[in-house]
Motif scaffolding. Structure first.
Motif, PDB file in Angstrom:
ATOM      1  N   THR A 120      32.215   4.211  30.103  1.00 21.50           N
ATOM      2  CA  THR A 120      33.295   3.613  29.457  1.00 21.50           C
ATOM      3  C   THR A 120      34.385   3.407  30.159  1.00 21.50           C
ATOM      4  O   THR A 120      34.882   2.389  30.030  1.00 21.50           O
ATOM      5  N   LEU A 126      36.568  -0.346  30.492  1.00 21.12           N
ATOM      6  CA  LEU A 126      37.741  -0.431  29.971  1.00 21.12           C
ATOM      7  C   LEU A 126      38.533  -0.953  31.556  1.00 21.12           C
ATOM      8  O   LEU A 126      39.504  -1.698  31.318  1.00 21.12           O
ATOM      9  N   LYS A 158      37.735  -4.319  26.713  1.00 25.12           N
ATOM     10  CA  LYS A 158      37.975  -3.677  25.461  1.00 25.12           C
ATOM     11  C   LYS A 158      37.675  -4.948  24.294  1.00 25.12           C
ATOM     12  O   LYS A 158      36.949  -4.504  23.415  1.00 25.12           O
ATOM     13  N   MET A 172      34.087  -5.035  23.197  1.00 27.06           N
ATOM     14  CA  MET A 172      33.347  -4.129  22.802  1.00 27.06           C
ATOM     15  C   MET A 172      33.504  -3.709  21.132  1.00 27.06           C
ATOM     16  O   MET A 172      34.470  -3.949  20.450  1.00 27.06           O
ATOM     17  N   GLY A 221      32.442  -0.668  20.579  1.00 29.98           N
ATOM     18  CA  GLY A 221      32.623   0.724  20.540  1.00 29.98           C
ATOM     19  C   GLY A 221      31.930   1.399  21.851  1.00 29.98           C
ATOM     20  O   GLY A 221      31.460   0.689  22.882  1.00 29.98           O
ATOM     21  N   TYR A 222      31.965   2.762  21.650  1.00 34.11           N
ATOM     22  CA  TYR A 222      31.355   3.473  22.807  1.00 34.11           C
ATOM     23  C   TYR A 222      30.625   4.821  21.948  1.00 34.11           C
ATOM     24  O   TYR A 222      30.661   4.966  21.126  1.00 34.11           O
ATOM     25  N   LEU A 231      41.140   4.613  24.978  1.00 33.74           N
ATOM     26  CA  LEU A 231      40.263   4.531  23.908  1.00 33.74           C
ATOM     27  C   LEU A 231      40.627   4.307  22.727  1.00 33.74           C
ATOM     28  O   LEU A 231      39.987   3.851  21.647  1.00 33.74           O
ATOM     29  N   LEU A 238      39.267   1.875  19.694  1.00 36.61           N
ATOM     30  CA  LEU A 238      37.750   1.619  20.036  1.00 36.61           C
ATOM     31  C   LEU A 238      36.796   2.786  19.369  1.00 36.61           C
ATOM     32  O   LEU A 238      37.111   3.911  19.695  1.00 36.61           O
TER      33      LEU A 238
END
Length: 316
Positions: free
Chosen positions: A54, A58, A63, A66, A68-69, A86, A89
């Motif tokens: 992640t 980033l 971002k 994306m 999410g993570y 984060l 996200l």
């Protein structure tokens, strides 16, 4: 300037009309472990698994691409710095996402690794996700679990950054970040003495020690910082060994990986009070170095690990 802050500044600089690398031409085919992966366009709903991957995404300013993570809060504490980065996200799963979780988030790209979110024969693999329209890129260092490869090196992480740069058409950011990392490591290595202490990395475990052989990134970090990895002949990545092996090879320094419920202090106390280890030089001389999980796994914070290890190996 740390690398995450450098990367954020980099995104502003490279958003200017100045461009240095040729734009990605799609369709693009990338080598991932022993597979070829083809992208018709830059992913729009990517998910990265684990804190190190992640962080790579980033740092490259991805971002906006994306969905999410996953795999961070369930294992490791999020630092205040990472919490800021984060923000906004979503974490799709605190530990391991399910196939349904990825499908519900309309994911089109999954960046993970073997033993970093994926396991051979598991639910989440390139073989299970590709037919569902989810391209998988595998962390290079982790390819040791599915194919024969050379010992781990920093080139593994540089390879991942270059490939992410091509996949998402941010090659300039990737090149600049790699150059920054290489320069910082060169600064460290230019000051190293010729002597190399014997080093053992301890991740966890009491009956047996979870550690890393020559195919895991800790080997690359120890060697880059001027240490002699006592397990450099072990043809494995993350693995378990008997304590007898540690005693026999008698490390002068022990590196402890700090994460999860068992603290680094508790791990050190276990090592210091284990009767079987009392003859080990590192135990007798209390030479311990602690690095966080994100620095001990492949990623941009490996530079910080090398700086910390070099100071601990060569305090003079």
């Amino acid at each position: 300037m740390n690398l995450i802050r450098f990367a954020l500044c980099l995104g502003v600089v490279l958003a200017s009309p100045l461009a240095f690398a040729e734009a990605t031409q799609y369709p693009l085919t990338i080598k991932s472990c022993n597979r070829d992966v083809t992208f018709d366009q830059a992913p729009k709903h990517a998910v990265s698994h684990d804190i190190n991957m992640t962080q790579m995404m980033l740092a490259l300013g991805l971002k906006p691409h994306m969905a999410g993570y996953s795999g961070i809060s369930g294992w490791k504490a999020v630092t205040p710095q990472m919490k800021v980065i984060l923000d906004g996200l979503p974490e799709l799963a605190s530990k391991y996402p399910s196939v349904e979780t990825l499908l519900n988030a309309n994911v089109d790209f999954f960046f993970a690794g073997w033993d970093y979110g994926m396991r051979v024969g598991g639910d989440l693999t390139p073989q299970t996700l590709t037919p569902l329209g989810i391209n998988v890129y595998e962390l290079t260092e982790s390819c040791a679990f599915v194919m024969k490869r050379p010992p781990a090196s920093m080139e593994d992480t540089y390879n991942d950054l270059r490939n992410l740069g091509r996949i998402f058409d941010v090659q300039d950011r990737a090149s600049a970040l790699i150059a920054q990392m290489q320069a910082k490591i060169a600064d460290v290595q230019n000051t190293l003495p010729t002597s190399k202490p014997r080093v053992f990395l301890y991740d966890s475990g009491e009956d047996r020690a979870m550690t890393s052989g020559k195919l895991g990134v800790p080997h690359a970090l120890i060697e880059a910082a001027g240490g002699n990895d006592i397990l450099s002949d072990i043809d494995a990545s993350w693995t378990r060994i008997n304590w007898e092996t540690v005693v026999e090879r008698n490390p002068e320094v022990i590196v402890i990986v700090d994460y999860s419920e068992v603290t680094a202090e508790q791990k050190q106390r276990f090592l210091e009070t284990n009767p079987a280890l009392q003859s080990v030089d590192a135990i007798r001389n209390k030479r311990f170095i602690v690095i966080p999980y994100v620095q001990a796994t492949p990623g941009i914070d490996n530079v910080l690990a090398i700086e910390t290890l070099a100071k601990g190996f060569h305090p003079q």
